[in-house]
Structures are given as structure tokens and as C-alpha cells.
Design a protein around this motif. Sequence first.
Motif, PDB file in Angstrom:
ATOM      1  N   GLU A  18      45.105  24.706  43.209  1.00 46.96           N
ATOM      2  CA  GLU A  18      44.718  25.014  41.819  1.00 46.96           C
ATOM      3  C   GLU A  18      45.391  26.306  41.354  1.00 46.96           C
ATOM      4  OE1 GLU A  18      43.028  22.939  40.021  1.00 46.96           O
ATOM      5  OE2 GLU A  18      42.244  21.605  41.567  1.00 46.96           O
ATOM      6  N   SER A  21      48.867  25.585  40.705  1.00 47.09           N
ATOM      7  CA  SER A  21      48.987  24.888  39.408  1.00 47.09           C
ATOM      8  C   SER A  21      49.061  25.915  38.281  1.00 47.09           C
ATOM      9  CB  SER A  21      47.785  23.968  39.164  1.00 47.09           C
ATOM     10  OG  SER A  21      47.670  23.016  40.177  1.00 47.09           O
ATOM     11  N   GLU A  51      43.152  26.038  35.288  1.00 41.65           N
ATOM     12  CA  GLU A  51      43.422  25.905  36.731  1.00 41.65           C
ATOM     13  C   GLU A  51      42.742  27.021  37.520  1.00 41.65           C
ATOM     14  OE1 GLU A  51      44.368  23.208  37.547  1.00 41.65           O
ATOM     15  OE2 GLU A  51      45.647  22.425  35.977  1.00 41.65           O
ATOM     16  N   HIS A  54      39.186  26.190  37.868  1.00 36.60           N
ATOM     17  CA  HIS A  54      38.965  25.188  38.918  1.00 36.60           C
ATOM     18  C   HIS A  54      38.933  25.855  40.295  1.00 36.60           C
ATOM     19  CE1 HIS A  54      40.979  22.014  36.090  1.00 36.60           C
ATOM     20  NE2 HIS A  54      39.803  22.413  35.659  1.00 36.60           N
ATOM     21  N   HIS A  94      52.746  16.453  38.332  1.00 32.80           N
ATOM     22  CA  HIS A  94      51.923  17.409  39.082  1.00 32.80           C
ATOM     23  C   HIS A  94      50.448  17.028  39.024  1.00 32.80           C
ATOM     24  CE1 HIS A  94      50.789  21.074  41.039  1.00 32.80           C
ATOM     25  NE2 HIS A  94      49.913  21.312  40.086  1.00 32.80           N
ATOM     26  N   GLU A  95      49.980  16.620  37.862  1.00 37.39           N
ATOM     27  CA  GLU A  95      48.567  16.246  37.750  1.00 37.39           C
ATOM     28  C   GLU A  95      48.245  15.021  38.604  1.00 37.39           C
ATOM     29  OE1 GLU A  95      46.174  18.001  36.739  1.00 37.39           O
ATOM     30  OE2 GLU A  95      47.422  19.548  35.874  1.00 37.39           O
ATOM     31  N   ILE A  98      47.791  16.293  42.038  1.00 35.65           N
ATOM     32  CA  ILE A  98      46.491  16.967  42.201  1.00 35.65           C
ATOM     33  C   ILE A  98      45.363  15.935  42.271  1.00 35.65           C
ATOM     34  CG2 ILE A  98      44.814  18.503  41.059  1.00 35.65           C
ATOM     35  CD1 ILE A  98      47.078  20.046  42.362  1.00 35.65           C
ATOM     36  N   GLU A 131      42.968  15.286  32.502  1.00 38.50           N
ATOM     37  CA  GLU A 131      44.226  16.038  32.550  1.00 38.50           C
ATOM     38  C   GLU A 131      45.427  15.091  32.599  1.00 38.50           C
ATOM     39  OE1 GLU A 131      44.307  19.483  35.008  1.00 38.50           O
ATOM     40  OE2 GLU A 131      42.884  20.336  33.611  1.00 38.50           O
TER      41      GLU A 131
HETATM   42 FE1  OFO Z   1      43.055  21.684  38.295  1.00 40.18          FE
HETATM   43  O1  OFO Z   1      43.395  20.396  37.092  1.00 40.18           O
HETATM   44 FE2  OFO Z   1      45.189  20.284  36.721  1.00 40.18          FE
HETATM   45  O2  OFO Z   1      45.912  20.514  38.271  1.00 40.18           O
END
Ligand code: OFO
Length: 171
Positions: A18, A21, A51, A54, A94-95, A98, A131
Amino acid sequence: MAIDATLGNALNEQINKEIYSAYLYLTFADYYEDRGLKGFANWYMIQVEEELAHAKILRRYLLDNEYQVKMLAIAQPDKTFTNDMDPLIAAYEHEKYITASINECYTLAYEQHDFRTMQLLDWFVKEQGEEETNASDMIKNMELFGNDAKGLFELDREYQARAFTAPAMSM
Ligand code: OFO
């Protein structure tokens, strides 16, 4: 309740992901700032805040469950962008990465019958869904409107309006 060590380690690594990110999205904001697209830059600066929020939620959770949190090294983002679409595609990729990582944490919690952690991760699963949708919508908007100056100007103005709202979770 002390959390299982394997699951605790996975969540500890998730803190790192996170924060990475946030670090990654800072570079996206830098790119758009340099391009004079301050709305896009704003959107990613808000994403940086999200981020970090999170990461803080996960840290709080581990501390509250007797896991000794360890801050790991943050990798250097290595993306280079040649056009305004590149960061949007990189963000979507990237999301998805994650999301997969959160799902792995969830699988560990499920195997442990750790319902408390599953409940925490329910929030993250939902958040990742949102996201991914946001990231995908930004690509579609750019495809539709980004090719002419007026369209890009309007999009930039729209992203300028994004503001940070802290998640309703204890940290
Ligand atoms: Fe932490 O939500 Fe995007 O990576």
C-alpha cells in the motif's frame, strides 16, 4: 487475539504494497504536473492519501492483534511514461495486482478460519473493486475525450474536483 504468523506476515507485506502504491502514484502525479494537467495530478495525489490510509488501517489492525509490525523497504517506482494514457493503464494494472494480493491474504484468513481478519479484508475487497472501476473508467474517458484539447481540458477540470475522504475505519 494473536494473529497467525503467516497471515500476519502477509498483512505486514500488504502494508508495504500500500505504501509502495502511494509512492507509485506520486510519480504519476509528478508526470501530469509536468504536463500542466493539474487535475490529473490532483486525482493521483488524492490516491496517494487513500493508499496511505489503507496502510494505516492494516497497521492498526496488526497492532491490535498482537502482531509486531515491521516497516519493510519501499521499492523505487521504475515506470517511464511517453504519453498521457500510459499512467492510466499502469494504474489499472497495478490495482489488479493489489486486488490479487488482497485475495491471497483473504485465502490465508479463510484457511485459518480467522473470521475477524476476513471481516477486515471484506472492506479491502470492496475497495479494490471500486479502485479497479475508477482506473478502468479513466482509461475509457481518455479514449473518448482525451484526443482533443477541449476534451482533455474538461477531463482535467473534472479530476481537479476529487477530494480526499478518510475511510470510515479506525486507525
Ligand atoms: Fe490500496 O487500494 Fe489501490 O492499491
